[in-house]
Design a protein around this motif. Structure first.
Motif, mmCIF file in Angstrom:
data_model
loop_
_atom_site.group_PDB
_atom_site.id
_atom_site.type_symbol
_atom_site.label_atom_id
_atom_site.label_comp_id
_atom_site.label_asym_id
_atom_site.label_seq_id
_atom_site.Cartn_x
_atom_site.Cartn_y
_atom_site.Cartn_z
ATOM 1 N N PHE A 21 -2.021 10.728 -5.148
ATOM 2 C CA PHE A 21 -0.565 10.809 -5.115
ATOM 3 C C PHE A 21 0.054 10.595 -3.746
ATOM 4 C CE2 PHE A 21 -1.713 13.168 -8.952
ATOM 5 C CZ PHE A 21 -0.978 12.440 -9.871
ATOM 6 N N ALA A 22 -0.746 10.354 -2.742
ATOM 7 C CA ALA A 22 -0.196 10.088 -1.410
ATOM 8 C C ALA A 22 0.469 8.723 -1.412
ATOM 9 C CB ALA A 22 -1.316 10.121 -0.370
ATOM 10 N N PRO A 23 1.591 8.562 -0.724
ATOM 11 C CA PRO A 23 2.214 7.242 -0.655
ATOM 12 C C PRO A 23 1.315 6.298 0.108
ATOM 13 C CG PRO A 23 3.367 8.803 0.761
ATOM 14 C CD PRO A 23 2.327 9.575 0.011
ATOM 15 N N ARG A 24 1.315 5.052 -0.320
ATOM 16 C CA ARG A 24 0.484 4.062 0.350
ATOM 17 C C ARG A 24 1.109 3.740 1.699
ATOM 18 N NH1 ARG A 24 -1.298 -0.650 -3.525
ATOM 19 N NH2 ARG A 24 -2.434 -1.140 -1.644
ATOM 20 N N ALA A 25 0.379 3.996 2.753
ATOM 21 C CA ALA A 25 0.875 3.734 4.099
ATOM 22 C C ALA A 25 0.834 2.244 4.394
ATOM 23 C CB ALA A 25 0.052 4.507 5.109
ATOM 24 N N PHE A 26 -0.127 1.572 3.816
ATOM 25 C CA PHE A 26 -0.275 0.145 4.063
ATOM 26 C C PHE A 26 -0.461 -0.567 2.735
ATOM 27 C CE2 PHE A 26 -2.118 2.264 7.801
ATOM 28 C CZ PHE A 26 -1.248 1.778 8.755
ATOM 29 N N ALA A 27 0.105 -1.748 2.625
ATOM 30 C CA ALA A 27 -0.046 -2.531 1.404
ATOM 31 C C ALA A 27 0.045 -4.005 1.738
ATOM 32 C CB ALA A 27 1.044 -2.162 0.416
ATOM 33 N N HIS A 28 -0.714 -4.802 1.013
ATOM 34 C CA HIS A 28 -0.587 -6.247 1.182
ATOM 35 C C HIS A 28 0.829 -6.655 0.803
ATOM 36 C CE1 HIS A 28 -4.765 -6.313 1.834
ATOM 37 N NE2 HIS A 28 -5.199 -6.659 0.644
ATOM 38 N N ALA A 29 1.337 -7.672 1.462
ATOM 39 C CA ALA A 29 2.674 -8.157 1.137
ATOM 40 C C ALA A 29 2.608 -8.962 -0.161
ATOM 41 C CB ALA A 29 3.221 -9.016 2.264
ATOM 42 N N VAL A 30 3.394 -8.551 -1.132
ATOM 43 C CA VAL A 30 3.472 -9.221 -2.420
ATOM 44 C C VAL A 30 4.885 -9.756 -2.577
ATOM 45 C CG1 VAL A 30 3.340 -8.888 -4.925
ATOM 46 C CG2 VAL A 30 1.725 -7.700 -3.420
ATOM 47 N N LEU A 31 5.006 -11.016 -2.965
ATOM 48 C CA LEU A 31 6.317 -11.613 -3.185
ATOM 49 C C LEU A 31 6.950 -10.973 -4.412
ATOM 50 C CD1 LEU A 31 8.255 -13.893 -2.227
ATOM 51 C CD2 LEU A 31 7.160 -15.349 -3.939
ATOM 52 N N VAL A 32 8.152 -10.415 -4.236
ATOM 53 C CA VAL A 32 8.829 -9.762 -5.355
ATOM 54 C C VAL A 32 10.047 -10.550 -5.843
ATOM 55 C CG1 VAL A 32 8.018 -7.439 -4.832
ATOM 56 C CG2 VAL A 32 10.151 -8.240 -3.819
ATOM 57 N N ASN A 33 10.574 -11.452 -5.011
ATOM 58 C CA ASN A 33 11.730 -12.241 -5.411
ATOM 59 C C ASN A 33 11.800 -13.479 -4.539
ATOM 60 O OD1 ASN A 33 13.990 -12.937 -6.841
ATOM 61 N ND2 ASN A 33 15.361 -11.512 -5.786
ATOM 62 N N SER A 34 12.267 -14.572 -5.114
ATOM 63 C CA SER A 34 12.402 -15.797 -4.320
ATOM 64 C C SER A 34 13.572 -16.632 -4.801
ATOM 65 C CB SER A 34 11.119 -16.631 -4.397
ATOM 66 O OG SER A 34 10.949 -17.187 -5.687
ATOM 67 N N THR A 35 14.152 -17.333 -3.856
ATOM 68 C CA THR A 35 15.136 -18.377 -4.124
ATOM 69 C C THR A 35 14.652 -19.603 -3.380
ATOM 70 O OG1 THR A 35 16.913 -16.752 -4.228
ATOM 71 C CG2 THR A 35 17.556 -19.053 -3.895
ATOM 72 N N PRO A 36 14.285 -20.652 -4.077
ATOM 73 C CA PRO A 36 14.331 -20.822 -5.525
ATOM 74 C C PRO A 36 13.227 -20.019 -6.207
ATOM 75 C CG PRO A 36 13.265 -22.724 -4.532
ATOM 76 C CD PRO A 36 13.732 -21.847 -3.408
ATOM 77 N N ARG A 37 13.407 -19.797 -7.486
ATOM 78 C CA ARG A 37 12.383 -19.102 -8.281
ATOM 79 C C ARG A 37 11.263 -20.085 -8.636
ATOM 80 N NH1 ARG A 37 13.542 -14.145 -9.568
ATOM 81 N NH2 ARG A 37 15.654 -13.412 -9.793
ATOM 82 N N VAL A 38 10.126 -19.544 -9.015
ATOM 83 C CA VAL A 38 8.999 -20.369 -9.446
ATOM 84 C C VAL A 38 9.434 -21.230 -10.632
ATOM 85 C CG1 VAL A 38 6.693 -20.317 -10.482
ATOM 86 C CG2 VAL A 38 7.252 -18.759 -8.616
ATOM 87 N N ASP A 39 9.134 -22.523 -10.549
ATOM 88 C CA ASP A 39 9.439 -23.522 -11.582
ATOM 89 C C ASP A 39 10.937 -23.740 -11.812
ATOM 90 O OD1 ASP A 39 6.725 -24.085 -12.020
ATOM 91 O OD2 ASP A 39 6.551 -22.433 -13.443
ATOM 92 N N ALA A 40 11.772 -23.383 -10.843
ATOM 93 C CA ALA A 40 13.219 -23.604 -10.965
ATOM 94 C C ALA A 40 13.535 -25.096 -10.838
ATOM 95 C CB ALA A 40 13.957 -22.833 -9.874
ATOM 96 N N THR A 41 14.686 -25.474 -11.350
ATOM 97 C CA THR A 41 15.229 -26.810 -11.141
ATOM 98 C C THR A 41 16.525 -26.624 -10.365
ATOM 99 O OG1 THR A 41 14.255 -27.655 -13.177
ATOM 100 C CG2 THR A 41 16.093 -28.905 -12.246
#
Length: 122
Positions: A21-41
């Motif tokens: 239950f300890a908060p993660r002090a370190f984490a790999h960077a994961v993409l959570v949002n992007s502009t443009p989005r994946v497969d956008a036109t």
């Protein structure tokens, strides 16, 4: 000194709960949002690129690349970020075709993560 079985079990349980239950002090960077989005036109013209990650990244050591329809890859210059978990840039006029933004970021935990965002310009 001999510990009772109950104290050993209680101690192990406390350690296990702390780890779970300890908060993660370190984490790999994961993409959570992007502009443009994946497969956008998107429409032809200037394109604003904004990538948001789940953790702080080292913007100075992170990279963005653009692969064009002809297969050529160019490095993109990133703009100063508004937030320590973002990478942003603007791409000059893009003609129609299929493109891929390739990103590579250095997370606060010291690990590099990579990904791709394919998109189409019409």
């Amino acid at each position: 000194m001999m510990l009772s079985r109950g104290r050993v079990v209680s101690g192990l349980l406390a350690v296990a709960l702390g780890v779970c239950f300890a908060p993660r002090a370190f984490a790999h960077a994961v993409l959570v949002n992007s502009t443009p989005r994946v497969d956008a036109t998107v429409d032809e013209g200037q394109l604003s690129v904004d990538l948001k990650f789940n953790s702080r990244i080292d913007g100075a050591r992170s990279r963005l690349y653009l692969a064009g329809p002809d297969g050529k890859v160019q490095m993109l210059k990133t703009a100063p970020s508004r937030s320590p978990d973002e990478l942003t840039t603007k791409i000059a006029t893009l003609p129609g075709g299929k493109y891929v933004i390739r990103w590579q970021v250095l997370a606060s935990d010291g690990h590099i993560t990579r990904g791709e965002i394919p998109f189409t310009v019409r």
